[in-house]
Design a protein around this motif. Sequence first.
Motif, mmCIF file in Angstrom:
data_model
loop_
_atom_site.group_PDB
_atom_site.id
_atom_site.type_symbol
_atom_site.label_atom_id
_atom_site.label_comp_id
_atom_site.label_asym_id
_atom_site.label_seq_id
_atom_site.Cartn_x
_atom_site.Cartn_y
_atom_site.Cartn_z
ATOM 1 N N ALA A 85 0.855 -1.192 0.000
ATOM 2 C CA ALA A 85 0.000 0.000 0.000
ATOM 3 C C ALA A 85 0.887 1.237 0.000
ATOM 4 O O ALA A 85 2.099 1.157 0.212
ATOM 5 C CB ALA A 85 -0.925 0.018 1.204
ATOM 6 N N ARG A 86 0.218 2.346 -0.230
ATOM 7 C CA ARG A 86 0.946 3.603 -0.432
ATOM 8 C C ARG A 86 1.604 4.141 0.841
ATOM 9 O O ARG A 86 2.663 4.762 0.785
ATOM 10 C CB ARG A 86 -0.039 4.641 -0.971
ATOM 11 C CG ARG A 86 0.603 5.950 -1.327
ATOM 12 C CD ARG A 86 -0.399 6.854 -2.026
ATOM 13 N NE ARG A 86 0.296 8.003 -2.555
ATOM 14 C CZ ARG A 86 0.053 8.560 -3.737
ATOM 15 N NH1 ARG A 86 -0.881 8.064 -4.511
ATOM 16 N NH2 ARG A 86 0.726 9.601 -4.156
ATOM 17 N N THR A 87 0.946 3.940 1.979
ATOM 18 C CA THR A 87 1.507 4.453 3.239
ATOM 19 C C THR A 87 1.755 3.295 4.198
ATOM 20 O O THR A 87 1.133 2.235 4.070
ATOM 21 C CB THR A 87 0.544 5.438 3.922
ATOM 22 O OG1 THR A 87 -0.645 4.708 4.293
ATOM 23 C CG2 THR A 87 0.164 6.598 3.016
ATOM 24 N N THR A 88 2.629 3.525 5.148
ATOM 25 C CA THR A 88 2.908 2.492 6.146
ATOM 26 C C THR A 88 1.630 2.155 6.915
ATOM 27 O O THR A 88 1.355 0.982 7.184
ATOM 28 C CB THR A 88 4.015 2.984 7.094
ATOM 29 O OG1 THR A 88 5.163 3.269 6.290
ATOM 30 C CG2 THR A 88 4.375 1.941 8.126
ATOM 31 N N ASN A 89 0.811 3.153 7.252
ATOM 32 C CA ASN A 89 -0.426 2.879 7.982
ATOM 33 C C ASN A 89 -1.366 2.005 7.180
ATOM 34 O O ASN A 89 -2.003 1.104 7.726
ATOM 35 C CB ASN A 89 -1.142 4.193 8.358
ATOM 36 C CG ASN A 89 -0.455 4.855 9.548
ATOM 37 O OD1 ASN A 89 0.303 4.202 10.269
ATOM 38 N ND2 ASN A 89 -0.719 6.138 9.730
ATOM 39 N N ALA A 90 -1.458 2.271 5.877
ATOM 40 C CA ALA A 90 -2.345 1.447 5.041
ATOM 41 C C ALA A 90 -1.792 0.030 4.912
ATOM 42 O O ALA A 90 -2.554 -0.942 4.911
ATOM 43 C CB ALA A 90 -2.526 2.091 3.668
ATOM 44 N N VAL A 91 -0.467 -0.117 4.832
ATOM 45 C CA VAL A 91 0.125 -1.466 4.800
ATOM 46 C C VAL A 91 -0.289 -2.212 6.070
ATOM 47 O O VAL A 91 -0.733 -3.372 6.021
ATOM 48 C CB VAL A 91 1.669 -1.407 4.694
ATOM 49 C CG1 VAL A 91 2.271 -2.799 4.881
ATOM 50 C CG2 VAL A 91 2.110 -0.826 3.355
ATOM 51 N N LEU A 92 -0.176 -1.548 7.218
ATOM 52 C CA LEU A 92 -0.476 -2.219 8.490
ATOM 53 C C LEU A 92 -1.962 -2.544 8.612
ATOM 54 O O LEU A 92 -2.339 -3.595 9.136
ATOM 55 C CB LEU A 92 -0.005 -1.355 9.663
ATOM 56 C CG LEU A 92 1.521 -1.167 9.719
ATOM 57 C CD1 LEU A 92 1.922 -0.272 10.873
ATOM 58 C CD2 LEU A 92 2.227 -2.527 9.828
ATOM 59 N N GLU A 93 -2.823 -1.651 8.112
ATOM 60 C CA GLU A 93 -4.267 -1.914 8.140
ATOM 61 C C GLU A 93 -4.585 -3.193 7.338
ATOM 62 O O GLU A 93 -5.287 -4.092 7.817
ATOM 63 C CB GLU A 93 -5.017 -0.713 7.529
ATOM 64 C CG GLU A 93 -6.520 -0.896 7.480
ATOM 65 C CD GLU A 93 -7.213 0.193 6.653
ATOM 66 O OE1 GLU A 93 -6.593 1.254 6.386
ATOM 67 O OE2 GLU A 93 -8.378 -0.034 6.278
ATOM 68 N N TRP A 94 -4.012 -3.292 6.128
ATOM 69 C CA TRP A 94 -4.322 -4.434 5.262
ATOM 70 C C TRP A 94 -3.569 -5.686 5.668
ATOM 71 O O TRP A 94 -4.045 -6.809 5.425
ATOM 72 C CB TRP A 94 -4.118 -4.044 3.797
ATOM 73 C CG TRP A 94 -5.273 -3.195 3.418
ATOM 74 C CD1 TRP A 94 -5.335 -1.843 3.342
ATOM 75 C CD2 TRP A 94 -6.609 -3.663 3.205
ATOM 76 N NE1 TRP A 94 -6.611 -1.420 3.076
ATOM 77 C CE2 TRP A 94 -7.411 -2.526 2.988
ATOM 78 C CE3 TRP A 94 -7.209 -4.921 3.184
ATOM 79 C CZ2 TRP A 94 -8.786 -2.624 2.752
ATOM 80 C CZ3 TRP A 94 -8.558 -5.019 2.935
ATOM 81 C CH2 TRP A 94 -9.338 -3.878 2.726
ATOM 82 N N ASP A 95 -2.457 -5.512 6.323
ATOM 83 C CA ASP A 95 -1.732 -6.623 6.933
ATOM 84 C C ASP A 95 -2.688 -7.391 7.859
ATOM 85 O O ASP A 95 -2.820 -8.619 7.780
ATOM 86 C CB ASP A 95 -0.543 -6.000 7.684
ATOM 87 C CG ASP A 95 0.224 -6.971 8.539
ATOM 88 O OD1 ASP A 95 0.232 -8.158 8.217
ATOM 89 O OD2 ASP A 95 0.826 -6.525 9.539
ATOM 90 N N ARG A 96 -3.398 -6.675 8.708
ATOM 91 C CA ARG A 96 -4.316 -7.310 9.674
ATOM 92 C C ARG A 96 -5.531 -7.910 8.966
ATOM 93 O O ARG A 96 -5.985 -8.990 9.316
ATOM 94 C CB ARG A 96 -4.816 -6.270 10.699
ATOM 95 C CG ARG A 96 -3.697 -5.580 11.462
ATOM 96 C CD ARG A 96 -3.051 -6.530 12.441
ATOM 97 N NE ARG A 96 -1.771 -5.970 12.886
ATOM 98 C CZ ARG A 96 -1.027 -6.512 13.840
ATOM 99 N NH1 ARG A 96 -1.409 -7.613 14.445
ATOM 100 N NH2 ARG A 96 0.114 -5.970 14.192
ATOM 101 N N LYS A 97 -6.069 -7.194 7.992
ATOM 102 C CA LYS A 97 -7.284 -7.677 7.325
ATOM 103 C C LYS A 97 -6.997 -8.924 6.484
ATOM 104 O O LYS A 97 -7.831 -9.825 6.394
ATOM 105 C CB LYS A 97 -7.890 -6.571 6.458
ATOM 106 C CG LYS A 97 -8.525 -5.466 7.309
ATOM 107 C CD LYS A 97 -9.109 -4.363 6.454
ATOM 108 C CE LYS A 97 -9.753 -3.286 7.315
ATOM 109 N NZ LYS A 97 -10.141 -2.103 6.527
#
Length: 442
Positions: free
Chosen positions: A280-292
Amino acid sequence: MPTNEELKALVCQAIDQRAREITGIAQHILENPEPGFKEHKTSRFVQEQFDKLGLPHKDDLALTGVKAWAEAGSRGPTVAVIGELDSMIVPGHVKAVPGTGAAHACGHHAQIAMMLGAAIGLTQSGVLRHLAGRLVFFAVPAEELIEVESRDGLRREGKIEFIGGKPELVRLGQFDDVDMAMMTHTTSSPEDRKIALSGTNNGLVVKRIQYIGRAAHAGGAPHLGINALNAATLGIQAIHALRETFRDGDTVRVHPIITRGGDAVSVVPADVRMETFVRARTTNAVLEWDRKVDRALRAGAMAVGAKVRITTIPGYLPLNNNQAMAAMYRVNGVGVVGEANIGPIAHRTSSTDMGDISQIMPAIQPYAGGATGTAHGTDFLVEDYDLAVITPAKVMAMTVIDLLAGGAAKAKEIIGTTKLPYTKDAYLKLVRSFAREEEWEE
Ligand SMILES: [Zn+2]
Ligand SMILES: [Zn+2]
């Protein structure tokens, strides 16, 4: 005191004089592709080139990296020019090694040659004494995130901690003495024109997934088995069901592959393995989708009563090109290829560990053309070595001059005014926090 333009002319002349030798370096590496952390021959070849230039170097950094340096006339910041050593694995590629399938299907052979071309220009032209600071020429391993299972093995053996070369070099302190960094990636996209200045790239985490079921006779007694392949396909479907909730601005990419799908057709699969990236574009979005994605993977196990093991491995952080450095690179690029041949700045949904470097120091990764075909495809080939190697060698060397001439005023200004997201320690703490292992069963 010569002007920057005079220094640049000297550097370009030195590169032009040895252009055939420099493009020959790329062609030699093309014929000898080696995937990441295994670039032993390529590493030795680079060491020989540094020896020919009389540059001191440290070898075997993060297994295969080679770092040379040259001191300028007076003290100042250190600028690194980077090239990546590793090949891809694309078995159908025209230059693929029979058996291993190793092939330079991403143009890294051009990168090593352009890095050495910049080194030739800057160290053999006599300009160094007019610059302030230090130059590092860095051949780095393992940018391509491939062979995840074997690299995870190296990680478990303690030979590496991170599965990408640059994060590993950061961990080992090999970027501690570098203040800013640049490299140029090869591109085969016509819309990139001859030189393109990318703005940002996606970050990512890596997952290894194992579904564990129970073997049984697939014809005689499938009711006694637990089908791990069905669990895996349901896990993949659950990820697909989430795609409609991806936000456009996050540019999420999740692309699992099955690396082991069963052992014999007459046996209910009990051990099915997958790998995926979550980008994902941002680290926060990577972490959000990591969990999902983990949640979706568990759903596959839940449905059939299997067990799932999910190993999450730090990948790469998003790339943020330093816009002041990119602007300098652009001006020098215009000087070589002309304004009309400069491609637009855009976000890219691929990932690179130059992203990690860009989180801790001013860094750029523009693109140079000269290749045709599909990146990572069977038909990716550098056709125009002058554009793919000589042009970026000159543009990078000229950008180094802009940074380090005049007492390194520009480099100091950029270092002083760039707000970086992380210190090295905060960066390492962050990426280490991504690593985890989970075993789930209802
Ligand atoms: Zn690549
Ligand atoms: Zn690449």
